[in-house]
Write a protein that holds these residues in place. Structure first.
Motif, PDB file in Angstrom:
ATOM      1  N   HIS A  65       0.839  -1.211   0.000  1.00 34.96           N
ATOM      2  CA  HIS A  65       0.000   0.000   0.000  1.00 34.96           C
ATOM      3  C   HIS A  65       0.873   1.261   0.000  1.00 34.96           C
ATOM      4  CE1 HIS A  65       1.027  -1.427   3.986  1.00 34.96           C
ATOM      5  NE2 HIS A  65       0.980  -0.178   4.395  1.00 34.96           N
ATOM      6  N   ARG A  66       2.162   1.113   0.400  1.00 40.97           N
ATOM      7  CA  ARG A  66       3.091   2.256   0.473  1.00 40.97           C
ATOM      8  C   ARG A  66       4.031   2.137  -0.726  1.00 40.97           C
ATOM      9  NH1 ARG A  66       3.124   4.831   4.859  1.00 40.97           N
ATOM     10  NH2 ARG A  66       2.390   3.129   6.167  1.00 40.97           N
ATOM     11  N   GLY A 114      -3.176  -3.294  -1.908  1.00 39.42           N
ATOM     12  CA  GLY A 114      -3.832  -2.792  -0.703  1.00 39.42           C
ATOM     13  C   GLY A 114      -4.063  -3.868   0.348  1.00 39.42           C
TER      14      GLY A 114
HETATM   15  C1  LIG Z   1      -5.348  -8.017   5.017  1.00 40.88           C
HETATM   16  C2  LIG Z   1      -5.382  -6.603   5.520  1.00 40.88           C
HETATM   17  N1  LIG Z   1      -5.569  -6.367   6.838  1.00 40.88           N
HETATM   18  C3  LIG Z   1      -5.582  -5.089   7.298  1.00 40.88           C
HETATM   19  C4  LIG Z   1      -5.437  -4.022   6.452  1.00 40.88           C
HETATM   20  C5  LIG Z   1      -5.436  -2.590   6.997  1.00 40.88           C
HETATM   21  N2  LIG Z   1      -4.056  -2.083   6.984  1.00 40.88           N
HETATM   22  C6  LIG Z   1      -3.600  -1.315   5.980  1.00 40.88           C
HETATM   23  S1  LIG Z   1      -1.982  -0.932   6.156  1.00 40.88           S
HETATM   24  C7  LIG Z   1      -1.882  -1.763   7.604  1.00 40.88           C
HETATM   25  C8  LIG Z   1      -0.592  -1.820   8.371  1.00 40.88           C
HETATM   26  C9  LIG Z   1       0.487  -2.520   7.633  1.00 40.88           C
HETATM   27  O1  LIG Z   1       1.684  -2.452   8.367  1.00 40.88           O
HETATM   28  P1  LIG Z   1       3.030  -2.928   7.765  1.00 40.88           P
HETATM   29  O2  LIG Z   1       2.859  -4.231   7.083  1.00 40.88           O
HETATM   30  O3  LIG Z   1       4.037  -2.852   8.840  1.00 40.88           O
HETATM   31  O4  LIG Z   1       3.346  -1.842   6.625  1.00 40.88           O
HETATM   32  P2  LIG Z   1       3.622  -0.278   6.811  1.00 40.88           P
HETATM   33  O5  LIG Z   1       2.287   0.416   6.718  1.00 40.88           O
HETATM   34  O6  LIG Z   1       4.265  -0.054   8.109  1.00 40.88           O
HETATM   35  O7  LIG Z   1       4.492   0.086   5.662  1.00 40.88           O
HETATM   36  C10 LIG Z   1      -3.105  -2.351   7.930  1.00 40.88           C
HETATM   37  C11 LIG Z   1      -3.336  -3.157   9.140  1.00 40.88           C
HETATM   38  C12 LIG Z   1      -5.276  -4.306   5.083  1.00 40.88           C
HETATM   39  N3  LIG Z   1      -5.113  -3.340   4.185  1.00 40.88           N
HETATM   40  N4  LIG Z   1      -5.223  -5.594   4.640  1.00 40.88           N
END
Ligand SMILES: Cc1ncc(C[n+]2csc(CCOP(=O)(O)OP(=O)(O)O)c2C)c(N)n1
Ligand SMILES: [Mg+2]
Length: 322
Positions: A65-66, A114
């Motif tokens: 997502h980033r 995402g």
């Molecule tokens: C399967 C799923 N669960 C929850 C989410 C909500 N969510 C979006 S980003 C995120 C945190 C992800 O953390 P990390 O893997 O450490 O990546 P960072 O954002 O720190 O780069 C969550 C829980 C999602 N998008 N997909």
């Protein structure tokens, strides 16, 4: 072996491009011109650039997502990226995907994602395809510390190790998964230690040192290309901004922690390194590089703004492959 000074300057340019791209994306998001969600990678630029600087164009990566940093580091077109954030027809997904869905198969960028941990399994499949192809291609998955607690991480490491797939698993441990600190969800601080459970190397690297990341990635890529299987690389890093650019989300990170990490700026570190090596970067050259980067971003914004929005009747196009 360290990359040549010329190569290091190119890595610097890419890191600065990621930073400037996102500064602008953030401004325009808050200004109401960009819709959806924007997750900034600022502070973590050395990971994407350090890893991608070891890859060939046809090696494949998958992002999260980033994802802007991974796209830029793999060579994505800034105009099409910005147009996608602006929701315009000329964007990578014709303006219908936004920040979290940019893909460019032509440069081996299989997509942002995402779904937390969703990309890890996809890239393991790409690794299997690369192995079957036998052309020496590798596949790289970028994912977060949060994703390392999800099932696909463990399943993918297991099968990639068992089948010696040419995959590099790159964990960007920025200490938080949204608002949850890694300390609350990881009994063991180092994610790299999990690699040993699958019989593959687990490497910890300073994720704010682009040359260290490059070195660790180069070793993992060589191992993968030689048919010896996957590596897990844990990059210790930190995001400078909140989880997303949304204004209504809390940020529980302590002020002093943020301050410590701001001092570890990966861009300032490479600038200082190049300046300390006589003749490799002057103040004037660095300023000029930044001006060029800003011009590229300005051009991308101009391209996005002058592009049309997708037509409502196109909403259901491209939903299924023909
Ligand atoms: C399967 C799923 N669960 C929850 C989410 C909500 N969510 C979006 S980003 C995120 C945190 C992800 O953390 P990390 O893997 O450490 O990546 P960072 O954002 O720190 O780069 C969550 C829980 C999602 N998008 N997909
Ligand atoms: Mg994280």
């Amino acid at each position: 072996m360290q990359p040549s000074p010329e190569r290091q300057r190119e890595m610097l340019r890419q890191m600065q491009t990621i930073r400037r791209f996102e500064e602008r994306a953030s401004d325009d998001y808050h200004g109401g011109a960009i819709y959806g969600v924007v997750h900034c990678y600022i502070g973590e630029e050395a990971v994407a650039v350090g890893v991608c600087s070891t890859l060939n164009r046809d090696d494949q990566i998958i992002s999260t997502h980033r994802g802007h940093g991974h796209c830029i580091a793999k060579g994505a077109d800034l105009n099409r990226m910005m147009a996608e954030l602006y929701g315009r027809e000329t964007g990578y997904c014709k303006g219908k995907g936004g920040s979290m869905h940019i893909a460019d198969f032509g440069i081996g960028m299989l997509g942002a994602n995402g779904i937390v941990a969703g990309g890890i399994a996809i890239v393991t499949g790409a690794g299997l395809a690369a192995q079957l192809d036998g052309k020496g291609r590798v596949a790289v998955s970028f994912f977060g510390d949060g994703a390392s607690n999800a099932g696909p991480f463990h399943e993918s490491l297991n099968i990639a190790a068992a089948w010696k797939l040419p995959v590099i698993f790159v964990c960007e441990n920025n200490l938080y998964a949204a608002q949850t600190s890694a300390a609350e969800t990881h009994a063991q601080e180092d994610i790299a230690a999990r690699a040993h459970g699958y019989g593959i190397p687990g490497v910890i690297v300073d994720g704010n040192d682009v040359l260290a990341v490059h070195g660790a990635a180069a070793k993992a890529v060589a191992r993968a290309r030689a048919g010896e299987g996957p590596t897990l690389i844990e990059c210790k890093t930190y995001r400078w901004r909140r989880h997303t650019e949304r204004v209504n989300q809390p940020d529980f990170r302590p002020e002093h922690e943020i301050e410590v990490w701001l001092k570890k700026d990966p861009i300032a570190r490479l600038v200082a390194h190049l300046k300390s090596q006589q003749g490799q970067l002057t103040d004037a050259e660095w300023q000029e590089m930044d001006r060029q980067v800003l011009r590229g971003i300005e051009e991308a914004v101009g391209f996005a703004k002058s592009s049309p929005f997708p037509k409502p009747e196109a909403a259901l196009e491209d939903v299924f492959a023909s």
